[in-house]
Design a protein around this motif. Structure first.
Motif, mmCIF file in Angstrom:
data_model
loop_
_atom_site.group_PDB
_atom_site.id
_atom_site.type_symbol
_atom_site.label_atom_id
_atom_site.label_comp_id
_atom_site.label_asym_id
_atom_site.label_seq_id
_atom_site.Cartn_x
_atom_site.Cartn_y
_atom_site.Cartn_z
ATOM 1 N N LYS A 80 11.000 12.063 -9.649
ATOM 2 C CA LYS A 80 9.628 12.009 -10.142
ATOM 3 C C LYS A 80 8.755 12.993 -9.368
ATOM 4 C CE LYS A 80 5.756 8.715 -10.366
ATOM 5 N NZ LYS A 80 4.968 9.326 -9.277
ATOM 6 N N PRO A 81 7.947 13.792 -10.065
ATOM 7 C CA PRO A 81 7.055 14.722 -9.360
ATOM 8 C C PRO A 81 6.067 13.968 -8.477
ATOM 9 C CG PRO A 81 7.121 15.184 -11.719
ATOM 10 C CD PRO A 81 7.807 13.872 -11.519
ATOM 11 N N LEU A 82 5.666 14.618 -7.401
ATOM 12 C CA LEU A 82 4.615 14.074 -6.551
ATOM 13 C C LEU A 82 3.358 13.918 -7.398
ATOM 14 C CD1 LEU A 82 4.172 13.510 -3.424
ATOM 15 C CD2 LEU A 82 3.034 15.745 -3.391
ATOM 16 N N CYS A 83 2.727 12.756 -7.315
ATOM 17 C CA CYS A 83 1.515 12.499 -8.095
ATOM 18 C C CYS A 83 0.320 12.468 -7.137
ATOM 19 C CB CYS A 83 1.625 11.187 -8.859
ATOM 20 S SG CYS A 83 0.219 10.865 -9.959
ATOM 21 N N LEU A 130 0.854 -1.179 0.000
ATOM 22 C CA LEU A 130 0.000 0.000 0.000
ATOM 23 C C LEU A 130 0.894 1.235 0.000
ATOM 24 C CD1 LEU A 130 -2.688 -1.091 2.620
ATOM 25 C CD2 LEU A 130 -2.939 -0.987 0.142
ATOM 26 N N LYS A 131 1.094 1.809 -1.166
ATOM 27 C CA LYS A 131 1.969 2.978 -1.287
ATOM 28 C C LYS A 131 1.195 4.281 -1.184
ATOM 29 C CE LYS A 131 4.666 5.622 -4.609
ATOM 30 N NZ LYS A 131 5.052 5.802 -6.012
ATOM 31 N N THR A 132 0.033 4.324 -1.818
ATOM 32 C CA THR A 132 -0.721 5.571 -1.919
ATOM 33 C C THR A 132 -1.338 5.953 -0.578
ATOM 34 O OG1 THR A 132 -1.265 4.970 -4.201
ATOM 35 C CG2 THR A 132 -2.522 6.767 -3.204
ATOM 36 N N LYS A 133 -1.103 7.195 -0.172
ATOM 37 C CA LYS A 133 -1.738 7.710 1.046
ATOM 38 C C LYS A 133 -3.130 8.212 0.663
ATOM 39 C CE LYS A 133 0.810 9.862 3.993
ATOM 40 N NZ LYS A 133 1.645 10.873 4.698
ATOM 41 N N VAL A 134 -4.152 7.683 1.319
ATOM 42 C CA VAL A 134 -5.532 7.989 0.955
ATOM 43 C C VAL A 134 -6.188 8.850 2.032
ATOM 44 C CG1 VAL A 134 -7.799 7.023 0.399
ATOM 45 C CG2 VAL A 134 -5.719 5.815 -0.317
ATOM 46 N N PRO A 189 0.078 6.486 -7.775
ATOM 47 C CA PRO A 189 0.037 7.839 -7.210
ATOM 48 C C PRO A 189 0.560 7.859 -5.780
ATOM 49 C CG PRO A 189 -2.003 7.341 -8.359
ATOM 50 C CD PRO A 189 -1.242 6.044 -8.258
ATOM 51 N N ASP A 190 1.045 9.020 -5.380
ATOM 52 C CA ASP A 190 1.540 9.178 -4.008
ATOM 53 C C ASP A 190 0.404 9.493 -3.037
ATOM 54 O OD1 ASP A 190 4.555 9.088 -4.502
ATOM 55 O OD2 ASP A 190 3.927 10.660 -5.893
#
Length: 375
Positions: free
Chosen positions: A113-116, A6-10, A153-154
């Motif tokens: 890489k830009p923050l997505c 789980l990479k994406t912070k939601v 996405p980040d």
């Protein structure tokens, strides 16, 4: 061995857009379609960026079924002033465009890489938490699924306020896409206990809240639950992958420009019947999902049949007619492109994890059955 990352912070819930202020953004590229600008919705994002003192540029050339040309144009447009954040506002097309742009920036510069950051305005694709980006090659009339963990996405901001103006037909299409993600992830050959839990919950939420959201778009409770369901199904299929409903839908959408969620809605029941007939495991898994919905399931095939009928009924309830023919696709044109669609679906990455590995002839029959089906 399996893994679950789980990479994406939601962030989720009313007012979660304000979480944008906590991110280290000084120069943003906001990716959206023209409607987001015309409607003023993009201003809700740019106002927050202004409060932060961040610079921003708006790239509003996103099109349905985003193309390689649009992605390249977006990158070239920002080449002289590379952003430190790419913010997607919109449905799957805007998000997939932004993910591909963010990824490509790393290919043309030595900068990180830009923050997505993604802010979905529909509840359907789940692409805010996946390592997929589906881009169309306009020359080949083919959808190309990009798959790379760097596409994840980040940050995902699930603020259901953005979905309140989504019309009923789009709500229905995207909701059926969520349902397809959940069902296909659950019967995928790569499914795990972790993906199963999210797929089951997403399925239950769609059946409970999609009719409500279609009937009353201002029902914020229904909208929030569907937004969460979309994200959960996205996490599920990002780890378990999907099946041939998506393989067939990718090819169908590329050739006839039918919205992706609607393509899945037209194909899913036929695919489920095909899987249940030839795979005991698939039938058992469908039966388990039927049990989650309290449908008749005293025997495996009974449960599988119950779920298929429930999917057809839900499709009808939310106003989606059966049959590809209902989408004004002429049979002559459909048959002329059938062989190409079959080959594209056969080669699609989603086919690998379908519970039955189909032959070209079986995919052809699924297309033909789905073309004429009226229920």
């Amino acid at each position: 061995m399996n893994h679950f990352i789980l990479k994406t912070k939601v962030f989720m819930g009313h007012g979660s857009l304000q979480e944008l202020t906590k991110l280290p953004i000084t120069n943003a590229c906001v990716v959206c379609d023209p409607y987001m600008v015309q409607s003023g919705m993009v201003q809700r994002v740019t106002q927050v960026l202004e409060q932060m003192g961040a610079r921003f540029h708006i790239f509003s050339e996103v099109v349905p079924d985003p193309t390689t040309d649009v992605v390249v144009a977006g990158v070239v447009r920002q080449a002289q002033d590379l952003p430190d954040a790419v913010i997607a506002l919109g449905g799957g097309s805007a998000i997939d465009t932004a993910k591909a742009m963010s990824f490509l920036y790393t290919q043309i510069t030595a900068r990180p890489k830009p923050l997505c950051v993604v802010i979905p305005t529909t509840s359907g694709t789940g692409t805010e938490v996946t390592s997929f980006s589906v881009i169309t090659d306009p020359q080949a009339q083919d959808k190309v699924p990009l798959v790379d963990d760097r596409l994840l996405p980040d940050v995902a901001i699930l603020d259901a306020d953005f979905t309140l103006s989504v019309p009923p037909s789009v709500t229905a299409d995207t909701g059926m896409d969520v349902l397809t993600h959940a069902i296909e992830a659950y019967v995928s050959t790569d499914a795990t206990d972790f993906s199963d839990a999210l797929a089951q919950k997403a399925l239950a939420l769609v059946f409970q809240y999609l009719p409500q959201a279609v009937q009353n778009g201002q029902d914020i409770q229904a909208r929030e639950h569907l937004h969460n369901a979309s994200c959960m199904a996205g996490v599920a299929f990002n780890h378990a992958n999907l099946g041939i409903s998506h393989s067939l839908a990718h090819a169908l959408g590329a050739k006839f420009h039918i919205p992706h969620g609607r393509s899945n809605a037209l194909l899913l029941p036929e695919v489920m019947a095909y899987n249940a007939k030839g795979s005991q495991r698939a039938a058992e898994r469908y039966c388990e999902l039927a049990r989650c919905l309290n449908l008749p399931c005293n025997q495996v095939q009974v449960g599988a049949g119950s779920l298929i009928r429930a999917v057809r009924q839900l499709r009808k309830t939310v106003g989606i007619p059966g049959g590809i023919a209902s989408q004004k696709v002429a049979r002559e044109d459909f048959c002329a492109k059938l062989d190409d669609m079959v080959q594209d679906a056969l080669a699609d990455t989603c086919t690998r994890t379908n519970p039955r590995i189909p032959t070209a002839q079986e995919l052809r029959e699924l297309y033909l059955n789905s073309y004429s089906s009226s229920i």
